[in-house]
Enzyme design. Structure first.
Site, PDB file in Angstrom:
ATOM      1  N   THR A  16     -38.188  -6.963  12.485  1.00  0.00           N
ATOM      2  CA  THR A  16     -37.111  -7.080  13.249  1.00  0.00           C
ATOM      3  C   THR A  16     -36.497  -8.406  13.028  1.00  0.00           C
ATOM      4  O   THR A  16     -35.169  -8.568  13.291  1.00  0.00           O
ATOM      5  CB  THR A  16     -37.277  -6.909  14.726  1.00  0.00           C
ATOM      6  OG1 THR A  16     -38.226  -7.758  15.267  1.00  0.00           O
ATOM      7  CG2 THR A  16     -37.592  -5.360  15.138  1.00  0.00           C
ATOM      8  N   ARG A  20     -43.253 -12.168   8.939  1.00  0.00           N
ATOM      9  CA  ARG A  20     -43.855 -13.035   9.454  1.00  0.00           C
ATOM     10  C   ARG A  20     -45.293 -12.677   9.491  1.00  0.00           C
ATOM     11  O   ARG A  20     -45.739 -11.642   9.448  1.00  0.00           O
ATOM     12  CB  ARG A  20     -44.020 -12.997  11.185  1.00  0.00           C
ATOM     13  CG  ARG A  20     -42.289 -13.457  11.472  1.00  0.00           C
ATOM     14  CD  ARG A  20     -42.013 -13.502  13.019  1.00  0.00           C
ATOM     15  NE  ARG A  20     -40.760 -13.599  13.442  1.00  0.00           N
ATOM     16  CZ  ARG A  20     -40.235 -13.722  14.699  1.00  0.00           C
ATOM     17  NH1 ARG A  20     -41.035 -13.306  15.848  1.00  0.00           N
ATOM     18  NH2 ARG A  20     -39.035 -14.136  14.877  1.00  0.00           N
ATOM     19  N   SER A 111     -40.166 -18.303  15.054  1.00  0.00           N
ATOM     20  CA  SER A 111     -39.561 -17.785  16.253  1.00  0.00           C
ATOM     21  C   SER A 111     -40.591 -18.626  17.415  1.00  0.00           C
ATOM     22  O   SER A 111     -40.908 -19.787  17.354  1.00  0.00           O
ATOM     23  CB  SER A 111     -38.857 -16.479  16.705  1.00  0.00           C
ATOM     24  OG  SER A 111     -38.357 -16.476  17.898  1.00  0.00           O
ATOM     25  N   HIS A 112     -40.885 -17.843  18.263  1.00  0.00           N
ATOM     26  CA  HIS A 112     -41.618 -18.101  19.380  1.00  0.00           C
ATOM     27  C   HIS A 112     -43.274 -18.122  19.417  1.00  0.00           C
ATOM     28  O   HIS A 112     -43.870 -18.337  20.300  1.00  0.00           O
ATOM     29  CB  HIS A 112     -41.332 -17.111  20.775  1.00  0.00           C
ATOM     30  CG  HIS A 112     -41.585 -15.937  20.385  1.00  0.00           C
ATOM     31  ND1 HIS A 112     -40.842 -15.129  19.633  1.00  0.00           N
ATOM     32  CD2 HIS A 112     -42.332 -14.933  20.854  1.00  0.00           C
ATOM     33  CE1 HIS A 112     -40.988 -13.770  19.368  1.00  0.00           C
ATOM     34  NE2 HIS A 112     -42.274 -13.507  20.054  1.00  0.00           N
ATOM     35  N   LYS A 124     -36.663 -15.416   7.054  1.00  0.00           N
ATOM     36  CA  LYS A 124     -35.910 -14.517   7.448  1.00  0.00           C
ATOM     37  C   LYS A 124     -34.439 -14.665   6.731  1.00  0.00           C
ATOM     38  O   LYS A 124     -34.072 -15.898   6.610  1.00  0.00           O
ATOM     39  CB  LYS A 124     -35.530 -14.341   9.093  1.00  0.00           C
ATOM     40  CG  LYS A 124     -34.233 -13.417   9.342  1.00  0.00           C
ATOM     41  CD  LYS A 124     -34.276 -13.434  11.057  1.00  0.00           C
ATOM     42  CE  LYS A 124     -33.708 -14.688  11.520  1.00  0.00           C
ATOM     43  NZ  LYS A 124     -33.284 -14.569  12.804  1.00  0.00           N
ATOM     44  N   ASP A 275     -37.212 -21.884  22.666  1.00  0.00           N
ATOM     45  CA  ASP A 275     -38.466 -21.584  21.927  1.00  0.00           C
ATOM     46  C   ASP A 275     -38.531 -22.362  20.796  1.00  0.00           C
ATOM     47  O   ASP A 275     -37.794 -23.305  20.249  1.00  0.00           O
ATOM     48  CB  ASP A 275     -38.589 -20.165  21.666  1.00  0.00           C
ATOM     49  CG  ASP A 275     -37.491 -19.840  20.871  1.00  0.00           C
ATOM     50  OD1 ASP A 275     -36.265 -20.170  20.835  1.00  0.00           O
ATOM     51  OD2 ASP A 275     -37.549 -18.647  20.038  1.00  0.00           O
ATOM     52  N   ASP A 277     -37.693 -21.823  17.569  1.00  0.00           N
ATOM     53  CA  ASP A 277     -36.307 -21.974  16.746  1.00  0.00           C
ATOM     54  C   ASP A 277     -35.095 -22.162  17.422  1.00  0.00           C
ATOM     55  O   ASP A 277     -34.110 -22.053  16.806  1.00  0.00           O
ATOM     56  CB  ASP A 277     -36.468 -20.622  15.518  1.00  0.00           C
ATOM     57  CG  ASP A 277     -36.209 -19.425  16.447  1.00  0.00           C
ATOM     58  OD1 ASP A 277     -36.665 -19.358  17.469  1.00  0.00           O
ATOM     59  OD2 ASP A 277     -35.603 -18.484  15.748  1.00  0.00           O
ATOM     60  N   ASP A 279     -33.570 -19.831  19.749  1.00  0.00           N
ATOM     61  CA  ASP A 279     -33.022 -18.785  19.958  1.00  0.00           C
ATOM     62  C   ASP A 279     -33.085 -18.235  21.264  1.00  0.00           C
ATOM     63  O   ASP A 279     -32.584 -17.144  21.753  1.00  0.00           O
ATOM     64  CB  ASP A 279     -32.805 -17.696  18.896  1.00  0.00           C
ATOM     65  CG  ASP A 279     -34.248 -17.114  18.725  1.00  0.00           C
ATOM     66  OD1 ASP A 279     -34.982 -17.388  19.331  1.00  0.00           O
ATOM     67  OD2 ASP A 279     -34.221 -16.142  17.668  1.00  0.00           O
ATOM     68  N   ARG A 280     -34.207 -18.546  22.044  1.00  0.00           N
ATOM     69  CA  ARG A 280     -34.558 -18.130  23.312  1.00  0.00           C
ATOM     70  C   ARG A 280     -34.578 -19.139  24.446  1.00  0.00           C
ATOM     71  O   ARG A 280     -34.013 -20.128  24.276  1.00  0.00           O
ATOM     72  CB  ARG A 280     -35.975 -17.415  23.210  1.00  0.00           C
ATOM     73  CG  ARG A 280     -36.207 -16.215  22.339  1.00  0.00           C
ATOM     74  CD  ARG A 280     -37.684 -15.631  22.298  1.00  0.00           C
ATOM     75  NE  ARG A 280     -37.738 -14.496  21.179  1.00  0.00           N
ATOM     76  CZ  ARG A 280     -38.644 -13.664  21.510  1.00  0.00           C
ATOM     77  NH1 ARG A 280     -39.281 -13.545  22.847  1.00  0.00           N
ATOM     78  NH2 ARG A 280     -38.629 -12.674  20.706  1.00  0.00           N
ATOM     79  N   THR A 342     -34.092  -2.669  19.848  1.00  0.00           N
ATOM     80  CA  THR A 342     -34.454  -4.305  20.099  1.00  0.00           C
ATOM     81  C   THR A 342     -34.082  -4.871  18.596  1.00  0.00           C
ATOM     82  O   THR A 342     -34.605  -4.262  17.658  1.00  0.00           O
ATOM     83  CB  THR A 342     -35.943  -4.725  20.376  1.00  0.00           C
ATOM     84  OG1 THR A 342     -35.983  -4.060  21.795  1.00  0.00           O
ATOM     85  CG2 THR A 342     -36.353  -5.788  20.199  1.00  0.00           C
ATOM     86  N   GLU A 361     -31.096  -9.657  25.119  1.00  0.00           N
ATOM     87  CA  GLU A 361     -32.376  -8.686  25.374  1.00  0.00           C
ATOM     88  C   GLU A 361     -33.323  -9.354  26.444  1.00  0.00           C
ATOM     89  O   GLU A 361     -33.393 -10.608  26.618  1.00  0.00           O
ATOM     90  CB  GLU A 361     -33.062  -9.078  23.889  1.00  0.00           C
ATOM     91  CG  GLU A 361     -32.338  -8.452  22.810  1.00  0.00           C
ATOM     92  CD  GLU A 361     -33.139  -8.611  21.400  1.00  0.00           C
ATOM     93  OE1 GLU A 361     -32.729  -7.919  20.359  1.00  0.00           O
ATOM     94  OE2 GLU A 361     -33.795  -9.644  21.432  1.00  0.00           O
ATOM     95  N   GLU A 362     -34.047  -8.537  26.691  1.00  0.00           N
ATOM     96  CA  GLU A 362     -35.066  -8.854  27.912  1.00  0.00           C
ATOM     97  C   GLU A 362     -36.035  -9.930  27.372  1.00  0.00           C
ATOM     98  O   GLU A 362     -36.698 -10.541  28.432  1.00  0.00           O
ATOM     99  CB  GLU A 362     -35.821  -7.857  28.177  1.00  0.00           C
ATOM    100  CG  GLU A 362     -36.525  -7.009  27.298  1.00  0.00           C
ATOM    101  CD  GLU A 362     -37.846  -7.707  26.825  1.00  0.00           C
ATOM    102  OE1 GLU A 362     -38.480  -8.158  27.896  1.00  0.00           O
ATOM    103  OE2 GLU A 362     -38.187  -7.390  25.764  1.00  0.00           O
ATOM    104  N   SER A 363     -36.310 -10.144  26.169  1.00  0.00           N
ATOM    105  CA  SER A 363     -37.282 -11.181  25.564  1.00  0.00           C
ATOM    106  C   SER A 363     -36.652 -12.613  25.473  1.00  0.00           C
ATOM    107  O   SER A 363     -36.915 -13.059  24.510  1.00  0.00           O
ATOM    108  CB  SER A 363     -37.601 -10.451  24.028  1.00  0.00           C
ATOM    109  OG  SER A 363     -36.662 -10.370  23.325  1.00  0.00           O
ATOM    110  N   LYS A 374     -28.827 -14.975  18.807  1.00  0.00           N
ATOM    111  CA  LYS A 374     -29.236 -15.216  20.161  1.00  0.00           C
ATOM    112  C   LYS A 374     -29.397 -16.691  20.139  1.00  0.00           C
ATOM    113  O   LYS A 374     -29.626 -17.348  19.279  1.00  0.00           O
ATOM    114  CB  LYS A 374     -30.515 -14.561  21.066  1.00  0.00           C
ATOM    115  CG  LYS A 374     -31.465 -14.659  20.046  1.00  0.00           C
ATOM    116  CD  LYS A 374     -32.784 -13.855  20.863  1.00  0.00           C
ATOM    117  CE  LYS A 374     -34.132 -13.622  20.116  1.00  0.00           C
ATOM    118  NZ  LYS A 374     -33.873 -12.672  18.993  1.00  0.00           N
ATOM    119  N   ARG A 494     -45.564  -3.591  24.336  1.00  0.00           N
ATOM    120  CA  ARG A 494     -44.771  -4.009  25.324  1.00  0.00           C
ATOM    121  C   ARG A 494     -44.387  -2.962  26.256  1.00  0.00           C
ATOM    122  O   ARG A 494     -44.017  -2.070  25.830  1.00  0.00           O
ATOM    123  CB  ARG A 494     -43.587  -4.843  24.942  1.00  0.00           C
ATOM    124  CG  ARG A 494     -43.557  -5.945  23.929  1.00  0.00           C
ATOM    125  CD  ARG A 494     -42.459  -6.846  23.820  1.00  0.00           C
ATOM    126  NE  ARG A 494     -42.508  -7.710  22.566  1.00  0.00           N
ATOM    127  CZ  ARG A 494     -43.348  -8.949  22.632  1.00  0.00           C
ATOM    128  NH1 ARG A 494     -44.262  -9.324  23.522  1.00  0.00           N
ATOM    129  NH2 ARG A 494     -43.221  -9.787  21.625  1.00  0.00           N
TER     130      ARG A 494
END
Length: 541
Positions: A16, A20, A111-112, A124, A275, A277, A279-280, A342, A361-363, A374, A494
């Site tokens: 997604t 990675r 990312s995270h 990416k 996080d 990168d 984005d969260r 997602t 998103e919930e994440s 994001k 999840r």
């Protein structure tokens, strides 16, 4: 030599958010080169094109950037805009792609996920709209990785990425830019920085935990320099290749220092984290944790208080596992609300078509149509601007929101690094029983329906199947199960649990206690403990 022979590697299928893997996997001879060349080939080549390049500063990022620059030059790219030090947060990269009208970009991040010599790395590709490549492109990249026989790479000295300016690499121009300035300038066009300066000058206190990741320089520039927050407001503000040994995921488990501070006696007024990168985000008030789903709903309900959204939202969108709290706000405000799989790329079509201006998103991901990713710092600034206008604490804002819209008790339980075959077999067994679940009773709950989510894009008609399992109970409660595409080891299951309470009673329960019947019912129906041998989830958020 420009043309190098190679052979395919197994397992170069983008998820997604790109490809990675463990860092040593990416550091194998030709592994990175194969994936980058396959990306270039899948998008029709890069001859004469302008690309953006940067990442979150994790281990191997600087070396990977040099490899990609040499490959872009060998493939005929006209220019690559790269962040100083090979740094660019993911939302800043999206903004740079859009602002410079480039043809796309490569983001070096997992990312995270943790970083370091034995941790995680990722690459990416983002399209010209600034958003993650759509499935048609990632499918083409994967197909090319399975047939690749050669890659192109110049044998030249590394570029100097230590200072802004232009330099040649073969016939290509390498343009090194300040990674922070353009993004910080964009934020000034969206938010009332005068009101925010007044907030901090009036004694408002904040703690921003950048988790030794990329948002440190951005947060210091915006909060401490431009808005006048006290020095030291930003902690863990220096990006490190291994994130200082931290797991750069802004949730209550991994950002435990921030959680302890905001729940303590001497807590500041506001707390936030981002996080690896950038984005969260995680939002906290004094003694209050705001779930990502509730944060999205609150932002939607208050967006018109912020200058960049004063004319109203075009619509909202959420990923399928995200709670339906924002749906209730959208209904009250007369806004269209879209449910997508997602992955932020699914929001891109909706934003490009002018159908939505707020997504979540919930994440721990929230954003708007100012970029096509994001954006953690954007979400934090949204909250600060809302607080400045309303003159209320986070706790007061949340209490009023629940009183008006009701409360969606919500939690995500993660079972990490499961044996892939075990996780797959468990969900295959659930798939076979979906039709038989209707009417089943468990823990006082009755199954209203059960399905496997399939999404048809309302803009281009593309279909995305097998996007997670939904079990809906009578009365509005539900559970969602899906395998995550962001891990690098085994499978991450999840489990998303939701219970709606309209109020006025029952709005202040502990979420895990409120969700206890749904947790027990899920175990009875799916058998996670029995099938995996795990006594419980690794992470609860």
């Amino acid at each position: 030599m420009t043309i190098h022979p190679t052979t395919p590697f197994e397992g170069q299928k983008p998820g997604t958010s790109g490809l990675r893997k463990k860092t040593p996997v990416f550091m194998q001879p030709n592994f990175l080169e194969n994936f980058v060349q396959s990306t270039f080939d899948a998008i029709g080549g890069v001859e004469g094109k302008t690309l953006v390049l940067g990442g979150d500063g994790r281990y191997f990022g600087a070396a990977a950037a040099q490899t990609i620059l040499k490959m872009a030059a060998a493939n005929g790219a006209a220019r690559v805009i790269v962040g100083q030090g090979a740094w660019l947060s993911t939302p800043a990269a999206s903004n740079m792609i859009r602002a410079r009208k480039s043809d796309g970009g490569l983001i070096l991040s997992a990312s995270h996920n943790p970083g370091g010599p034995n941790a995680d790395f990722g690459v990416k590709y983002n399209s010209a709209n600034g958003g993650p490549a759509p499935e048609a492109v990632t499918d083409a990249i994967f197909a090319r990785t399975r047939t690749i026989t050669e890659f192109r790479k110049l044998d030249v000295a590394d570029a100097d990425l230590s200072r802004p300016g232009e330099q040649p690499m073969g016939a290509m121009v390498v343009e090194v830019v300040d990674p922070v300035a353009a993004y910080a300038d964009l934020m000034e066009t969206l938010f009332d920085f005068k009101a925010l300066r007044g907030l901090f000058h009036g004694g408002f206190t904040m703690r921003m935990d950048s988790m030794c990741a990329i948002t440190g320089p951005y947060a210091k520039e915006i909060f401490e320099h431009r808005l006048g927050a006290a020095p030291g407001t930003v902690v863990h503000g220096t990006p490190l290749p291994d994130f200082g040994g931290m797991h750069p995921d802004p949730n209550p488990t991994w950002a435990h220092e921030l959680m302890d501070e905001l729940m303590g006696r001497e807590a500041p007024d506001f707390g936030a984290a981002s996080d690896g990168d950038g984005d969260r985000n995680m939002i906290l008030g004094r003694g209050v944790y705001v779930s990502p789903s509730d944060s999205l709903a609150v932002i939607a309900a208050n967006a018109t208080l912020v200058p960049g959204y004063a004319d109203g939202l075009k619509g909202v969108a959420r990923s399928m596992p995200t709670s339906t709290a924002v749906d209730r706000v959208a209904q009250a405000l007369g806004l269209d609300c879209y449910e997508t799989p997602t992955g932020w790329k699914f929001f891109g079509n909706l934003m490009d078509a002018g159908r939505v201006s707020l997504c979540g998103e919930e994440s721990f991901g929230t954003g708007s149509d100012h970029v096509r990713e994001k954006d953690g710092l954007w979400a934090i600034l949204m909250w600060l601007n809302i607080i400045a206008v309303r003159g209320q604490s986070v706790a007061e804002i949340m209490a009023e929101h629940f009183a008006r819209y009701g409360r969606n008790y919500y939690s995500r339980h993660d079972y990490e690094a499961l044996p892939t075959e075990v996780a797959t077999a468990m969900l295959d067994a659930l798939r076979a029983r979906l039709d038989a679940l209707k009417g089943m009773s468990s823990q006082g709950l009755v199954v209203e329906s059960a399905d496997e989510f399939c999404y048809t894009d309302p803009v281009d008609g593309s279909v995305s199947a097998h996007q997670g399992f939904r079990i809906l109970f009578e009365g509005g409660s539900r559970v969602v199960l899906r395998l995550s595409g962001t891990g690098t080891e085994g499978a991450t299951l999840r489990v998303y649990l939701e219970r709606y309470v309209a109020g006025p009673e029952g709005l202040s329960e502990d979420p895990q206690a409120a969700l206890a019947p749904i947790i027990a019912a899920t175990e009875e129906i799916v058998g996670i403990k029995a099938r995996t041998g795990r006594p419980g989830p690794n992470v609860i958020s």
